[in-house]
Design an enzyme around this catalytic site. Sequence first.
Site, PDB file in Angstrom:
ATOM      1  CG  PHE A 158      -1.919   1.199   1.088  1.00  0.00           C
ATOM      2  CD1 PHE A 158      -3.111   1.067   0.394  1.00  0.00           C
ATOM      3  CD2 PHE A 158      -1.606   2.444   1.617  1.00  0.00           C
ATOM      4  CE1 PHE A 158      -3.971   2.145   0.232  1.00  0.00           C
ATOM      5  CE2 PHE A 158      -2.464   3.526   1.459  1.00  0.00           C
ATOM      6  CZ  PHE A 158      -3.654   3.373   0.770  1.00  0.00           C
ATOM      7  CG  ASP A 243       5.986   4.125   1.366  1.00  0.00           C
ATOM      8  OD1 ASP A 243       6.058   4.978   2.277  1.00  0.00           O
ATOM      9  OD2 ASP A 243       4.961   3.942   0.683  1.00  0.00           O
ATOM     10  CE  LYS A 272       0.033   6.611   6.580  1.00  0.00           C
ATOM     11  NZ  LYS A 272      -1.345   6.905   6.265  1.00  0.00           N
TER      12      LYS A 272
HETATM   13  C1  LIG Z   1       3.260   2.998   3.370  1.00  0.00           C
HETATM   14  C2  LIG Z   1       2.344   4.074   2.863  1.00  0.00           C
HETATM   15  N1  LIG Z   1       2.703   4.772   1.787  1.00  0.00           N
HETATM   16  C3  LIG Z   1       1.934   5.758   1.288  1.00  0.00           C
HETATM   17  C4  LIG Z   1       0.727   6.064   1.877  1.00  0.00           C
HETATM   18  C5  LIG Z   1      -0.129   7.164   1.284  1.00  0.00           C
HETATM   19  O1  LIG Z   1      -0.159   8.273   2.105  1.00  0.00           O
HETATM   20  P1  LIG Z   1      -1.292   9.398   1.890  1.00  0.00           P
HETATM   21  O2  LIG Z   1      -2.589   8.785   2.324  1.00  0.00           O
HETATM   22  O3  LIG Z   1      -0.859  10.539   2.757  1.00  0.00           O
HETATM   23  O4  LIG Z   1      -1.283   9.739   0.438  1.00  0.00           O
HETATM   24  C6  LIG Z   1       0.309   5.353   2.997  1.00  0.00           C
HETATM   25  C7  LIG Z   1      -0.990   5.641   3.646  1.00  0.00           C
HETATM   26  O5  LIG Z   1      -1.541   4.874   4.395  1.00  0.00           O
HETATM   27  C8  LIG Z   1       1.134   4.327   3.505  1.00  0.00           C
HETATM   28  O6  LIG Z   1       0.771   3.611   4.571  1.00  0.00           O
END
Ligand SMILES: Cc1ncc(COP(=O)(O)O)c(C=O)c1O
Length: 423
Positions: A158, A243, A272
């Site tokens: 994700f 990530d 976040k």
């Molecule tokens: C590992 C990871 N990458 C990217 C994102 C995407 O972040 P955003 O919702 O701020 O676009 C998330 C969101 O849950 C995430 O958990």
Amino acid sequence: MSAQSQTAPASATTAGAAPDHLAHNYHPLPVTIATGEGAWVTDVDGRRYLDLLAGYSALNFGHRHPALVEAATEQLGRVTLTSRAFDHDLLHPFADRLTQLIGPLVRDGGPGATPMMVPMNTGAEAVETAIKVARKWGYEVKGVPAGQASIVVGHGNFHGRTTTIVSFSDDPDARDGYDPFTPGFRLVPYGDARAVSDAIDETTVAVLMEPIQGESGVVVPPDDYWPTLRRVCDERGVLLIADEIQSGLGRTGTTLACELWDVRPDLVTLGKALGGGVVPVSAVVGRSDVLGVLTPGTHGSTFGGNPLACAVGLAVVALLETGEHQARARDLGTHLHARLASLVDDGLLTGVRGVGLWAGIDLDPARGTGRDLCEALLARGVLAKDTHGSTIRLAPPLVVDRPDLDLGMAALRDALTQLAADR
Ligand SMILES: Cc1ncc(COP(=O)(O)O)c(C=O)c1O
């Protein structure tokens, strides 16, 4: 199914009900929050709840952390947006302080080089930035033939919701109806370093993975996974992109989860908690010879690196510099996992995974869904959210104290006991 993707049932618009002007791209628990402080929120009827979700880790420092509110309030009285057409007085300080914090944890780009950062807003934008930069680096530096760059990603990933990012998701809820998709991604089983190595060829510019898969249910890979990915990427001249949008900034007891395995990625995406739960702030941090492929006009964002975001981001970096929150995540995490293990021993949970103040817990599907458990917790004054099936994620704010955590664990035991008795 991803919890962040669950759509509301069609009955949300039943005939006769007041018209609902909000699109149904979420299926929230039935609670309406009015205020929040620390690890607690209060609903519109004055009922208090312990927040064990912490905005999917965006609230690592809790609701309205005084230092973050102060930084934001002070900046609101100065200037909030300039756009990148002009510099402002917090942009370079934020870049400096963030790279001082994260720099030692990532590759730097060679002798004498210091890491760089690109400020963005949401997590998905940071991931998009990393993908674009890796492709550009692939063409301009690695010499990949035009239009052929490939990136290796993991099943169950994700990384956000943009069209390109859902192109390499394997969650039907995230993808279905949104094609045609962006090509150039190779999906391999998560946690299998051999599969990554096999998927790499001369067109491969990057391996993009979550150090620990959050949305998938806090899936921790084998201990040799990240060290092996690092070695394979070095041998094959491929960028390793971590990530850390959900796993990073204290959650696992370290500033980055990659530290757990002593691995330094080439690029790291942050989001976040970088915005302290106050404003969206994200960034890509890493090798200057890779981020250096960006030139004026080739990438950007109107709000990326805005003064308010930088003020909050600087205050977040200051909180992380003390190491206090990482230490809390380690100490309280040990306690949390001991409590959760006892629920497995007592037959109330079928599995627990995680590290630090982060856990994915599995309920016997015969006893209920993750949603059933979250509703039972809600009735006991605790907020959590299912990820998929009978799995829920626990990610308390790192400011939670031990008595509150114990209160949450007692509510969890009680809710699980009730679900077991009801079946
Ligand atoms: C590992 C990871 N990458 C990217 C994102 C995407 O972040 P955003 O919702 O701020 O676009 C998330 C969101 O849950 C995430 O958990």
